[in-house]
Design an enzyme around this catalytic site. Structure first.
Site, short mmCIF file in Angstrom:
data_model
loop_
_atom_site.label_atom_id
_atom_site.label_comp_id
_atom_site.label_asym_id
_atom_site.label_seq_id
_atom_site.Cartn_x
_atom_site.Cartn_y
_atom_site.Cartn_z
CD1 TRP A 331 -2.48 2.07 0.63
CD2 TRP A 331 -1.50 2.08 2.71
NE1 TRP A 331 -2.90 3.15 0.94
CE2 TRP A 331 -2.06 3.39 2.19
CE3 TRP A 331 -0.39 2.32 3.78
CZ2 TRP A 331 -2.12 4.41 3.26
CZ3 TRP A 331 -0.44 3.28 4.64
CH2 TRP A 331 -1.31 4.29 4.48
CG HIS A 332 3.48 2.55 3.26
ND1 HIS A 332 3.20 1.56 3.98
CD2 HIS A 332 3.27 3.73 3.76
CE1 HIS A 332 2.80 2.07 5.03
NE2 HIS A 332 2.96 3.41 5.00
N GLY A 333 3.73 1.58 -1.27
CA GLY A 333 4.28 1.63 -2.80
C GLY A 333 5.04 0.52 -3.45
#
Length: 404
Positions: A331-333
């Site tokens: 989700w962060h990347g």
């Protein structure tokens, strides 16, 4: 037209307090004006998504129409007296809710760093709220769908960009009621305290760690070409910058919410006093970690136990820990350091649970005193700071010569 990042400019706060004053006076005298709250929200959403950012404003409007329609359709299906509550309808609804966020997150990885045209500030947190709404509707916890209330919940402007992530039923309870004068004065007192503490965190401490100290230690670490004391400095300085910057923002969001008579949940609770990694996630970015716990981890555990994927409950919990934190990393990347960060915390949870089980079986042999308590806090703090060094992407710059 003026355009501001939320809580990023002194002018923003001046305009905010001018706008909130009539609302606060009304609440003080036992009246809540929903039309005025909607007007304030519209104005500050225009300040956030208007002006030079008008394209993101259009993306937000299209996103809202899409998601509200999706939740309305699922609610109509689920709340029919003869609803079969088929799992595939639920899964399709959740997938459709997540697709816009997935496109926004994946686009930079496949388009050489370019951002998606459907992206806007806060899309992650709005998506979490939408998925939460669908899941709780499926569970029968939410019985009715009110599109206007749901829209107010999604667009509650103090928290729209980066949370905290509220729960629909808790928000509606506050939004549809007026606190007593005594309670509201208490909320104002707390809200003002949180706002001033936010100024200390975000504009003083985060500035010292992030703007003044971090470039210095990063430069020294790069000059050292590998493992060094300066790299240790980067680890601690970045961790402090990350905490004070985000905790400061969260304090602003909670404080402004309190002034509006809405008790938005806190996001941080002295996380660097945690005695183990599970305790840390009960204190750090709490509304996000609790969302992942309730809507991913617990449902993974239930699914695997229902289908008897593993015989052991311990194995089931461990696999769910790793998957849960891996999803958080993604989700962060889509970069190796975010993914490794997620895996690191997933396996840290596994090790933590194993240690707690061992400790419970050998209580008589293991000492428990102030020293062991402080050592646990010290160890947890350093483990967390090391994970933040991974998260920062600086190791990518240091060892691979690429920008994070």
């Amino acid at each position: 037209m003026m355009s501001f990042d939320p809580y990023g400019n002194p002018t923003y706060f001046v305009l905010l307090f001018i706008a909130l004053l009539p609302l606060m006076i009304g609440l003080l005298y036992g009246r809540r004006s929903h039309w005025y709250e909607s007007l304030i929200s519209f104005v500050f959403l225009m300040l956030t998504f208007g002006g030079v950012k008008w394209r993101t404003g259009i993306a937000l409007v299209i996103y809202l129409i899409y998601q509200i329609t999706l939740v309305w359709l699922y609610s109509k299906y689920r709340q029919r007296p003869d609803s079969p509550n088929k799992g595939w309808v639920f899964v399709v609804s959740v997938v459709l809710a997540i697709i816009p966020l997935a496109v926004v997150k994946i686009t930079p990885a496949v388009a050489h760093g370019a951002n998606s045209i459907i992206g806007f500030l806060g899309i992650s947190y709005l998506t979490f709220k939408v998925v939460q709404m669908i899941m709780e509707t499926r569970d029968g916890v939410i019985k009715e769908f009110h599109p206007v209330l749901f829209g107010q919940f999604l667009l509650f402007f103090p928290t729209i960009s980066s949370g905290p992530i509220d729960r629909y039923r808790r928000f509606v309870k506050d939004y549809d009621s007026v606190p007593t004068r005594e309670k509201y004065l208490g909320l104002v007192e707390k809200g003002v305290h949180y706002i001033f503490l936010g100024f200390l965190y975000k504009f003083i401490l985060a500035y010292i760690f992030g703007t003044r100290m971090l470039p210095v230690v990063e430069h020294a670490a790069l000059q050292a070409h590998g493992m060094s004391w300066a790299l240790l400095g980067v680890m601690y300085v970045y961790s402090m910058d990350l905490f004070f910057d985000f905790a400061g923002y969260s304090l602003f969001a909670v404080g402004i919410s309190y002034l509006m008579g809405v008790e938005t949940p806190m996001n941080f609770n002295q996380p660097f006093k945690s005695k183990n990694i599970k305790d840390f996630w009960n204190r750090w970015h709490m509304t996000l970690s609790f969302w992942f716990r309730d809507f991913i981890y617990m449902r993974l555990v239930f699914f695997m136990m229902k289908h008897k994927v593993f015989k052991s409950r311990i194995t089931t919990a461990n696999v769910a820990y790793v998957i849960n934190m891996l999803i958080m990393g993604f989700w962060h990347g889509e970069t190796w350091y975010y993914i490794v960060y997620g895996l690191f915390h997933g396996f840290a949870m596994v090790v933590n649970d194993a240690w707690l089980r061992y400790k419970k079986k050998h209580q008589a042999q293991l000492p428990s005193n102030k020293f062991t308590e402080y050592f646990a806090i010290f160890l947890t703090f350093n483990v967390v700071c090391f994970s933040f060094l991974i998260f920062s992407g600086f190791l990518n710059t240091l060892f691979f010569g690429a920008r994070p």
